[in-house]
Design a protein around this motif. Structure first.
Motif, mmCIF file in Angstrom:
data_model
loop_
_atom_site.group_PDB
_atom_site.id
_atom_site.type_symbol
_atom_site.label_atom_id
_atom_site.label_comp_id
_atom_site.label_asym_id
_atom_site.label_seq_id
_atom_site.Cartn_x
_atom_site.Cartn_y
_atom_site.Cartn_z
ATOM 1 N N GLU A 241 0.989 -1.242 0.074
ATOM 2 C CA GLU A 241 -0.026 -0.120 -0.045
ATOM 3 C C GLU A 241 0.887 1.251 0.000
ATOM 4 N N ALA A 242 0.586 2.286 -0.756
ATOM 5 C CA ALA A 242 1.321 3.636 -0.861
ATOM 6 C C ALA A 242 0.344 4.467 -0.272
ATOM 7 N N ARG A 243 0.912 5.466 0.474
ATOM 8 C CA ARG A 243 -0.030 6.477 0.811
ATOM 9 C C ARG A 243 0.785 8.009 0.390
ATOM 10 N N VAL A 244 -0.013 8.617 -0.415
ATOM 11 C CA VAL A 244 0.852 9.675 -0.877
ATOM 12 C C VAL A 244 -0.166 11.074 -0.469
ATOM 13 N N HIS A 245 0.852 12.245 -0.737
ATOM 14 C CA HIS A 245 0.253 13.311 -0.348
ATOM 15 C C HIS A 245 1.067 14.517 -1.014
ATOM 16 N N PRO A 256 4.817 4.554 -6.925
ATOM 17 C CA PRO A 256 3.853 3.953 -6.171
ATOM 18 C C PRO A 256 2.673 3.301 -6.919
ATOM 19 N N ALA A 257 2.533 3.673 -8.091
ATOM 20 C CA ALA A 257 1.374 3.117 -8.893
ATOM 21 C C ALA A 257 1.542 1.595 -9.235
ATOM 22 N N PHE A 258 2.622 1.023 -8.816
ATOM 23 C CA PHE A 258 2.621 -0.519 -8.983
ATOM 24 C C PHE A 258 2.104 -1.200 -7.821
ATOM 25 N N ALA A 259 1.993 -0.271 -6.631
ATOM 26 C CA ALA A 259 1.452 -0.990 -5.506
ATOM 27 C C ALA A 259 -0.148 -1.395 -5.515
ATOM 28 N N GLY A 260 -0.704 -2.321 -4.829
ATOM 29 C CA GLY A 260 -1.922 -2.896 -4.954
ATOM 30 C C GLY A 260 -2.858 -1.965 -4.721
ATOM 31 N N ARG A 261 -2.598 -0.990 -3.805
ATOM 32 C CA ARG A 261 -3.486 -0.101 -3.123
ATOM 33 C C ARG A 261 -2.795 1.165 -3.023
ATOM 34 N N ILE A 262 -3.310 2.394 -3.440
ATOM 35 C CA ILE A 262 -2.918 3.718 -3.040
ATOM 36 C C ILE A 262 -3.751 4.703 -2.478
ATOM 37 N N VAL A 263 -3.518 5.273 -1.400
ATOM 38 C CA VAL A 263 -4.371 5.974 -0.685
ATOM 39 C C VAL A 263 -3.823 7.444 -0.727
ATOM 40 N N ALA A 264 -4.455 8.338 -1.149
ATOM 41 C CA ALA A 264 -4.247 9.667 -1.573
ATOM 42 C C ALA A 264 -4.624 10.696 -0.576
ATOM 43 N N ALA A 265 -3.814 11.584 0.220
ATOM 44 C CA ALA A 265 -4.176 12.697 1.072
ATOM 45 C C ALA A 265 -5.249 13.596 0.059
ATOM 46 N N PRO A 266 -5.955 14.304 0.682
ATOM 47 C CA PRO A 266 -6.761 15.550 -0.295
ATOM 48 C C PRO A 266 -6.193 16.322 -0.831
ATOM 49 N N ASP A 267 -4.662 16.495 -0.295
ATOM 50 C CA ASP A 267 -4.169 17.633 -1.077
ATOM 51 C C ASP A 267 -3.017 16.931 -2.178
#
Length: 326
Positions: A241-245, A256-267
């Protein structure tokens, strides 16, 4: 550059695609008004054309699937055309790569991307950018490892740790990511891999002062074949899982687009600016992004260089969720 219709396309398609007058050295793009009926041979002809094909009309129109990008009107096409005109060779290499690699296994597609990127590193468009850019500023000194590792039970957390440099993907950071992901693949007790970034943003992409420092394009390809972190992340995608901001630019979203799951911050926001350097995404983005958002949206991001926000990224499938906390 005037758009043509299906009837005009039929006339052009009487010639081989390479003899149509559309190439990086002549007319660097084909604008096609979608609509009406079209036979299969036109679709095959468009996919062989040595330049980007921008369709104008509806995404479900005949021949739309054979275009490299589809937009609603000619006004929306203008930023894409500007990018093509600025770097016509890189634009052609991009769409040829995306067409050829979309059905390949990830490993083979990454090899194709690296070869295409290496070709452009030896080209005039990249050389022009290198010679014209201002001297890069002296980067701020930072201490500690480029990637922080923390093991919590069965979870391995990787944190990009060059916040003063906006987590630019330097050789140091790339090698640290490779080492960490090799650990994740070797240790069966690691069930989850979580990747995030310290500071104001996830990553602004490749360290620009390292661009063009490889001894030659062939060596650069050989090194990339061994050291692209995305190759390893793809191998453990089902537990990553990648958590990006903040800014996620170039390799800051390609990786990070290779990760099975990406969670983005609103910004969070996303951009692929490589075409302005006479290059294409070279950290795996020509492979990871099409598998999330499709070939056409990937080409649109590269040719136009436009940033997209977290909401658009969620609608497209580039990220899987938007959450406030990191």
């Amino acid at each position: 550059m005037n758009a043509i219709g299906i009837d005009e396309l039929r006339g052009l398609a009487m010639l081989p695609p390479t003899a149509s007058g559309h190439s990086p050295f002549a007319e660097p793009c084909l604008l096609l008004r979608l609509g009406g009926t079209a036979e299969r041979r036109l679709a095959d002809w468009l996919r062989q054309l040595p330049c980007p094909v921008i369709g104008i009309g509806e995404a479900d129109a005949p021949l739309a699937a054979s275009c490299d990008v589809v937009v609603q009107n000619e006004q929306e096409a203008q930023p894409l055309l500007a990018g093509v005109r600025r770097s016509p060779v890189a634009a052609t290499v991009l769409v040829q790569l995306l067409r050829a690699s979309e059905s390949l296994p990830v490993a083979d597609a990454l090899t194709m991307e690296s070869l295409a990127y290496a070709t452009l590193q030896g080209g005039a468009e990249f050389r022009r950018w290198l010679e014209g850019r201002p001297a890069p500023p002296v980067p701020p000194a930072e201490t500690g490892p480029a990637v922080l590792l923390a093991r919590e039970a069965d979870t391995l957390r990787l944190t990009l740790n060059r916040p003063a440099r906006r987590n630019s993907m330097s050789v140091e950071m790339r090698d640290a990511l490779v080492e960490a992901l090799q650990l994740a693949l070797a240790d069966d007790d690691i069930r989850r891999v979580r990747i995030d970034g310290a500071g104001k943003c996830f990553s602004t992409g490749g360290e620009l002062d390292e661009f063009g420092t490889a001894p030659d394009p062939a060596t650069a390809h050989a090194v990339r074949s061994l050291t692209v972190p995305g190759r390893l992340l793809a191998a453990c995608a089902d537990r990553a899982e990648a958590r990006v901001h903040g800014a996620c630019i170039g390799s800051g979203i390609e990786f990070p687009a290779f990760a099975g799951r990406i969670v983005a911050a609103p910004d969070a926001w996303f951009q692929l600016p490589e075409l302005q350097f006479g290059l294409i995404p070279g950290a795996g983005g020509c492979v990871s992004l099409p598998r999330r958002i499709g070939r056409q949206r990937t080409a649109c991001m590269v040719l136009g260089g436009k940033r997209i926000d977290a909401r658009t990224a969620k609608d497209w499938g580039l990220v899987d969720a938007i959450e406030s906390s990191r």
